[in-house]
Write an enzyme that holds these catalytic residues in place. Structure first.
Site, PDB file in Angstrom:
ATOM      1  N   CYS A 120       1.157  -1.194   0.029  1.00  0.00           N
ATOM      2  CA  CYS A 120       0.123  -0.091   0.078  1.00  0.00           C
ATOM      3  C   CYS A 120       0.772   1.219  -0.055  1.00  0.00           C
ATOM      4  CB  CYS A 120      -1.065   0.021   1.180  1.00  0.00           C
ATOM      5  SG  CYS A 120      -2.446   1.111   0.984  1.00  0.00           S
ATOM      6  N   CYS A 122      -0.367   4.277   2.022  1.00  0.00           N
ATOM      7  CA  CYS A 122      -0.496   5.257   2.952  1.00  0.00           C
ATOM      8  C   CYS A 122       0.649   5.471   3.949  1.00  0.00           C
ATOM      9  CB  CYS A 122      -1.797   4.732   3.406  1.00  0.00           C
ATOM     10  SG  CYS A 122      -1.823   3.079   4.274  1.00  0.00           S
ATOM     11  N   CYS A 130      -4.736   5.654   0.971  1.00  0.00           N
ATOM     12  CA  CYS A 130      -4.106   4.194   0.311  1.00  0.00           C
ATOM     13  C   CYS A 130      -4.115   4.500  -1.361  1.00  0.00           C
ATOM     14  CB  CYS A 130      -5.217   3.109   0.446  1.00  0.00           C
ATOM     15  SG  CYS A 130      -5.218   2.956   2.311  1.00  0.00           S
ATOM     16  N   LYS A 201     -12.509  -4.945   2.978  1.00  0.00           N
ATOM     17  CA  LYS A 201     -12.065  -4.183   3.850  1.00  0.00           C
ATOM     18  C   LYS A 201     -12.992  -3.050   4.190  1.00  0.00           C
ATOM     19  CE  LYS A 201      -7.764  -1.332   5.073  1.00  0.00           C
ATOM     20  NZ  LYS A 201      -6.438  -1.025   4.443  1.00  0.00           N
ATOM     21  N   ARG A 211      -3.130   3.503  12.705  1.00  0.00           N
ATOM     22  CA  ARG A 211      -2.788   4.785  12.160  1.00  0.00           C
ATOM     23  C   ARG A 211      -1.972   5.701  13.138  1.00  0.00           C
ATOM     24  NH1 ARG A 211      -8.142   6.755   9.074  1.00  0.00           N
ATOM     25  NH2 ARG A 211      -8.679   4.860   8.055  1.00  0.00           N
ATOM     26  N   GLU A 243     -16.875  -7.785  -4.033  1.00  0.00           N
ATOM     27  CA  GLU A 243     -15.209  -7.580  -4.108  1.00  0.00           C
ATOM     28  C   GLU A 243     -14.665  -8.897  -3.920  1.00  0.00           C
ATOM     29  OE1 GLU A 243     -13.704  -4.529  -4.008  1.00  0.00           O
ATOM     30  OE2 GLU A 243     -15.321  -2.921  -3.434  1.00  0.00           O
ATOM     31  N   LYS A 258     -11.489  -7.668   6.673  1.00  0.00           N
ATOM     32  CA  LYS A 258     -11.172  -6.843   7.945  1.00  0.00           C
ATOM     33  C   LYS A 258     -11.952  -5.833   8.357  1.00  0.00           C
ATOM     34  CE  LYS A 258      -7.457  -4.351   7.867  1.00  0.00           C
ATOM     35  NZ  LYS A 258      -6.006  -3.788   7.328  1.00  0.00           N
ATOM     36  N   SER A 284      -6.275  -3.374  14.873  1.00  0.00           N
ATOM     37  CA  SER A 284      -5.640  -2.710  16.085  1.00  0.00           C
ATOM     38  C   SER A 284      -6.641  -2.379  16.910  1.00  0.00           C
ATOM     39  CB  SER A 284      -4.634  -1.569  15.602  1.00  0.00           C
ATOM     40  OG  SER A 284      -5.399  -0.789  14.725  1.00  0.00           O
ATOM     41  N   TYR A 323      -2.799  -9.427  16.329  1.00  0.00           N
ATOM     42  CA  TYR A 323      -1.858  -8.945  17.215  1.00  0.00           C
ATOM     43  C   TYR A 323      -2.009  -9.793  18.596  1.00  0.00           C
ATOM     44  CZ  TYR A 323      -2.147  -4.833  14.487  1.00  0.00           C
ATOM     45  OH  TYR A 323      -2.270  -3.932  13.346  1.00  0.00           O
TER      46      TYR A 323
HETATM   47  C1  PBG Z   1      -3.882   0.662   5.273  1.00  0.00           C
HETATM   48  C2  PBG Z   1      -3.916  -0.176   6.529  1.00  0.00           C
HETATM   49  C3  PBG Z   1      -4.512  -0.066   7.603  1.00  0.00           C
HETATM   50  C4  PBG Z   1      -4.439  -1.271   8.294  1.00  0.00           C
HETATM   51  C5  PBG Z   1      -3.920  -2.177   7.693  1.00  0.00           C
HETATM   52  N1  PBG Z   1      -3.439  -1.406   6.439  1.00  0.00           N
HETATM   53  C6  PBG Z   1      -5.543   1.372   7.941  1.00  0.00           C
HETATM   54  C7  PBG Z   1      -6.180   1.849   7.045  1.00  0.00           C
HETATM   55  O1  PBG Z   1      -6.779   1.146   6.144  1.00  0.00           O
HETATM   56  O2  PBG Z   1      -6.549   3.185   7.307  1.00  0.00           O
HETATM   57  C8  PBG Z   1      -5.312  -1.460   9.774  1.00  0.00           C
HETATM   58  C9  PBG Z   1      -4.610  -2.539  10.327  1.00  0.00           C
HETATM   59  C10 PBG Z   1      -4.911  -2.489  11.656  1.00  0.00           C
HETATM   60  O3  PBG Z   1      -5.928  -1.681  12.312  1.00  0.00           O
HETATM   61  O4  PBG Z   1      -4.470  -3.391  12.636  1.00  0.00           O
HETATM   62  N2  PBG Z   1      -3.473   0.026   4.022  1.00  0.00           N
HETATM   63 ZN    ZN Z   2      -3.273   2.064   3.031  1.00  0.00          ZN
END
Ligand code: PBG
Ligand code: ZN
Length: 334
Positions: A120, A122, A130, A201, A211, A243, A258, A284, A323
């Site tokens: 990604c 971001c 992203c 997602k 983040r 998707e 997720k 997270s 985690y």
């Molecule tokens: C971004 C990305 C994110 C997470 C994994 N990859 C954050 C988002 O989409 O803003 C979140 C993972 C987590 O919260 O554990 N590509």
């Molecule tokens: Zn991203």
């Protein structure tokens, strides 16, 4: 008569619970954060992801050794670079933090570790989005440009494959990311590099602790950053299915859903309708809520960790990114 749970057997109780839902060590994937900082340290100052670290390049091998020692062999690598720029240039550098870490891990552990890399932009782009943004004429933020992002994602994926990644995991939710990355990998001879597609997602504030770690230094609105134009809305199970089907048709080797706990209906539905290797990420915020409530003394941390992961498995996940992976591994024999 109801059994009374005595302290000595609580380990056995959790082990049995994991066994009953069919959880195995090979189902678990541990996320690691590799950082360009010169020394390793905790992920963030607050306690919301306690136990997780930003790992400096020099400490990567030692950290992975500890993970392997506990019988976990799949890792997903997220990079935390020191600098962002417009266009995310360090995301595709051969000397980028993910590429350097992957190379080191593969050199040391070879086939005994399964490396998945997050693909990604971001963490690397100044916007925190992203996808690449097209600026409006007045230089205000414009729309996300799907096509130029796909070119960039393909280059990132190739750089990860060159470094030795077994599986690349595009997480940006751009349309067509799987087919474009598949053909880019094939054209460079990486036919055996697999793709785990972040297919469904959902836009969520449950990504905030991630983040906070990966974005907050420069992206001050990291909590409210709106990704809903490319991530899925929670009210839309049919889009989730579409998707997933699109990613399978585009050549994904594994699909991914997720966050986890609020979306187990989707997981179960996809398991029933489309039986395809499926990973689910316990994100997270889901980790942070458990830790925060436990710290207050409101819930039993261990019980919540085990029951969260067991519930995800029960719903139909083949693989689980969490985690809590290392906390759960101790209850599993194999
Ligand atoms: C971004 C990305 C994110 C997470 C994994 N990859 C954050 C988002 O989409 O803003 C979140 C993972 C987590 O919260 O554990 N590509
Ligand atoms: Zn991203």
């Amino acid at each position: 008569m109801e059994k009374v749970q005595i302290a000595g057997s609580i380990m056995d109780f959790y082990a049995q619970l994991c066994k009953n839902v069919g959880l195995r060590k090979k189902d678990l994937i541990f996320p690691i954060f590799v950082s360009e900082l010169s020394s390793s340290g905790p992920l963030s100052n607050s306690n919301d992801m306690s136990g997780m670290n930003k790992i400096a390049l020099k400490d990567v091998v030692q950290n992975v050794q500890k993970i392997i020692d506990q019988g976990i062999s799949s890792l997903i690598i997220f990079g935390i670079p020191n600098k962002r720029d417009i266009g995310a240039s360090s995301a595709l550098s051969n000397e980028g933090i993910v590429q350097n870490s992957t190379r080191k891990i593969k050199k040391e552990f070879g086939g005994s570790v399964n490396i998945i890399t997050d693909v990604c932009i971001c963490q690397y782009d100044l916007s925190g989005h992203c996808g690449l943004q097209i600026k409006n004429h007045d230089a205000t933020e414009g729309n996300i440009d799907n096509d130029s992002t796909l070119d960039l994602l393909s280059k990132i994926a190739i750089s990860h494959a060159e470094a030795g990644a077994d599986i690349v995991a595009p997480s940006s939710m751009m349309d067509g990311q799987v087919i474009q990355i598949r053909s880019a990998l094939n054209s460079k001879g990486f036919k055996n590099t697999k793709i785990m597609a972040f297919s469904a997602k959902f836009a969520s504030s449950l990504y905030s602790p991630f983040r906070k770690t990966a974005y907050s230094k420069q992206i001050h609105n990291y909590k409210t950053l709106d990704k809903s134009s490319y991530q899925i809305g929670y009210e839309n199970p049919r889009q989730a299915i579409r998707e997933v089907q699109a990613d399978i048709q585009e050549g994904a080797d594994m699909i991914m859903i997720k966050p986890s706990l609020l979306y187990l209906d989707i997981v179960s539905m996809i398991k029933d309708k489309i039986n395809f290797p499926m990973a689910v990420q316990n994100v997270s915020g889901e980790c942070a809520m458990v830790k925060a409530a436990a710290r207050k003394g409101w819930i039993d941390e261990e019980e919540w960790k085990v029951s969260s992961i067991a519930a995800i498995k029960r719903a139909g996940a083949h693989s689980i990114i969490s985690y809590f992976t290392m906390d759960i591994a101790k209850y599993l024999d194999d």
